[in-house]
Design a protein around this motif. Structure first.
Motif, PDB file in Angstrom:
ATOM      1  N   SER A 260       0.863  -1.176   0.000  1.00 38.42           N
ATOM      2  CA  SER A 260       0.000   0.000   0.000  1.00 38.42           C
ATOM      3  C   SER A 260       0.894   1.218   0.000  1.00 38.42           C
ATOM      4  O   SER A 260       2.113   1.111   0.145  1.00 38.42           O
ATOM      5  N   GLU A 261       0.299   2.415  -0.144  1.00 45.94           N
ATOM      6  CA  GLU A 261       1.096   3.636  -0.151  1.00 45.94           C
ATOM      7  C   GLU A 261       1.660   3.926   1.249  1.00 45.94           C
ATOM      8  O   GLU A 261       2.639   4.636   1.392  1.00 45.94           O
TER       9      GLU A 261
ATOM     10  N   LYS B 195       4.858   7.444   3.828  1.00 45.31           N
ATOM     11  CA  LYS B 195       4.078   7.119   2.630  1.00 45.31           C
ATOM     12  C   LYS B 195       4.974   7.177   1.405  1.00 45.31           C
ATOM     13  O   LYS B 195       5.907   7.986   1.340  1.00 45.31           O
ATOM     14  N   SER B 196       4.649   6.339   0.450  1.00 41.14           N
ATOM     15  CA  SER B 196       5.435   6.273  -0.778  1.00 41.14           C
ATOM     16  C   SER B 196       4.551   6.494  -1.995  1.00 41.14           C
ATOM     17  O   SER B 196       3.426   5.985  -2.050  1.00 41.14           O
ATOM     18  N   LYS B 197       5.075   7.237  -2.964  1.00 37.18           N
ATOM     19  CA  LYS B 197       4.337   7.454  -4.206  1.00 37.18           C
ATOM     20  C   LYS B 197       5.322   7.350  -5.358  1.00 37.18           C
ATOM     21  O   LYS B 197       6.379   7.995  -5.351  1.00 37.18           O
TER      22      LYS B 197
END
Lengths: 129, 368
Positions: free
Chosen positions: B252-253, B361-363
């Motif tokens: 997930s993000e 968080k990662s994008k």
């Protein structure tokens, strides 16, 4: 005196500590216990002791310096010191302290009083005899 | 004292059997990372101290690794209601953001935005190594030396010697240690007691289960014990695995708990080679339906691939050990892979969400 090395994240340590506390309470005049938490943040130990209170001092070995000095590589490890505060025995495992007769323990240590011997490791069965 | 003595040299037979199994067929194709396009990611770390008392400080690891073939740290920016400075660990070059808040600040917060680019890496170890790169004598010494978490003498050296006995080449020795790790590092319910945090105590107690940092530290220690350079790389997963492995990606993000330590070894003729026995064990434990046999095709495929290759779905923070946090009154860290904070003289429990709240968080900024 019992010098007990432990960590709150170590499951056998968590299970053993209440038994050690009971030994300390019933043998309060003859057996002194000091517990040393190894390499933990203070607040985690404090929180643990709020839910698992003990009646003996708990010291913080934040950098494992004391554990290294005592040659501790396993948790829990308990050193049993004689009246002269020299190590007589050590246990590198959790132990059934509820089964210890404190008078017998003192008598066993008194047999070696005045002698300087290296600390011996003990099997659980030996300690329970 | 009674310790359950373990047989340290279980290897060979299981691996031979596994080699005869059909290859694991993933829907996405074979588990075969190959250097290709670069992928860019933005990683946002937000940290709040919920019950600030006294002077509060925090340290947040920043991406610090730059390896021309597979990873670029592309800078970090931050906003905070405290005073922030970028600090550098002098020995390993690990960067961290050090934030200090006034005692009057009751809601300390900091948000860090980091950018990185990464891609798969793979070296074909079946072909003769022809790369002319080598480590200097100083680099070789640095990457074979012990430290507090990873001693390389005593039982570590003895165990390494037993594992590599009879092996000639560096690849053979490292592969023997890699196989030994996969065959032996599991939690044995009969073994009571825990190590004190370093790899020697893991070996002494026989308690060879643990998380990635424990297992890859043990691997690095055993390889260094064979006088071959090796190092841990501390980081965090930033994307799912393209090869369908649930256990080997961030799904997930929100990657707050997706920290992962990988490892590398330096082989003459090849350079730094990716190795990850801890992730092979993770596939055993966590890849659905979980608790797989070491001979399961998914495990066999991971075992083959993760010796020499790795997927570019992971951010590399640093290689650091024994990290002193500037301005801290607390002890050194064995490694810096998680945010850290202190209120007054006490280091906060970075695993306690009641006092120390952070999200990561990662994008992905560019598609693979």
């Amino acid at each position: 005196m019992l010098v007990h090395f432990f960590a709150t994240w170590c499951e056998p340590c968590r299970e053993e500590l209440p038994a050690l506390n009971r030994l300390s309470a019933r043998a309060t005049d003859t057996v002194k216990v000091v517990a040393i938490s190894v390499a933990e943040v203070d607040i985690r130990v404090q929180r643990f002791l709020e839910t698992t209170p003990v009646g003996f001092p708990v010291l913080l070995d934040r950098e494992r310096a004391v554990a290294r000095e005592w040659g501790v590589s396993t948790l829990p490890t308990t050193f049993i010191l004689g009246a002269d505060l020299q190590p007589r025995f050590f246990v590198e495992a959790d132990f059934a302290w509820d089964r210890i007769d404190s008078s017998a323990l003192i008598a066993m240590l008194a047999k070696n009083a005045g002698e300087i011997r290296p600390a011996k490791s003990v099997r659980r069965s030996t300690m329970e005899e | 004292m009674h310790l359950d003595k373990r047989s340290f040299l279980k290897a060979g037979a299981a691996f031979t059997f596994a080699a005869g199994l059909p290859p694991f067929a993933l829907a996405q194709g074979a588990f075969a990372p190959q250097p290709g396009s670069w992928r860019s990611f933005q990683v946002v770390t937000k940290l709040e101290v919920v019950k600030a008392e006294g002077k509060t400080q925090a340290w947040i690891p920043l991406p610090s690794v730059n390896e021309k073939d597979w990873f670029k740290s592309e800078g970090s920016e931050w906003t905070t209601n405290g005073a922030a400075t970028k600090a550098l660990d002098p020995k390993y070059g690990a960067e961290m953001l050090h934030v200090e808040w006034a005692e009057s600040e009751k809601a300390p917060v900091v948000e860090v935005i980091s950018k990185i680019s990464t891609r798969d890496r793979a070296i074909d170890l079946s072909k003769a190594g022809t790369a002319s790169i080598d480590l200097t004598a100083a680099e070789r010494k640095f990457n074979t030396a012990g430290n507090e978490l990873i001693p390389v003498d005593g039982i570590v050296k003895e165990t390494s010697d037993k594992i590599v006995a009879g092996k000639q080449s560096e690849i053979e020795k490292v592969h023997a240690i890699y196989d030994w790790m996969i065959e032996n590092t599991f939690r044995d319910a009969k073994v009571r007691g825990c190590g004190v945090g370093d790899i020697a105590s893991m070996l002494k107690t026989g308690n060879l289960g643990g998380k990635c940092a424990d297992l890859n530290a043990l691997f690095v220690g055993l390889v260094r014990g064979a006088n071959i350079p090796a190092r841990d790389v501390y980081g965090i997963r930033v994307a799912p695995s393209k090869f369908g492995y649930k256990a080997l990606g961030a799904n997930s993000e929100i990657i707050t708990k997706a920290q992962h330590c990988r490892s590398e070894v330096f082989l003459k003729g090849y350079g730094w080679v990716a190795t990850d026995p801890a992730d092979v064990r993770k596939v055993v434990l966590e890849e659905p339906p979980t608790n797989l046999s070491v001979n399961d095709p998914k495990v066999v495929a991971a075992r083959q691939t993760l010796f020499g290759a790795s997927e570019g779905n992971w951010l590399a923070y640093n290689f650091a050990h024994d990290v002193v946090l500037p301005g801290s009154k607390g002890p050194k860290l064995g490694f810096l892979m998680y945010p850290q904070a202190e209120c007054g003289p006490s280091r906060l429990d970075c695993l306690d969400p009641d006092t120390f709240k952070y999200t990561i968080k990662s994008k992905e900024l560019t598609a693979a």
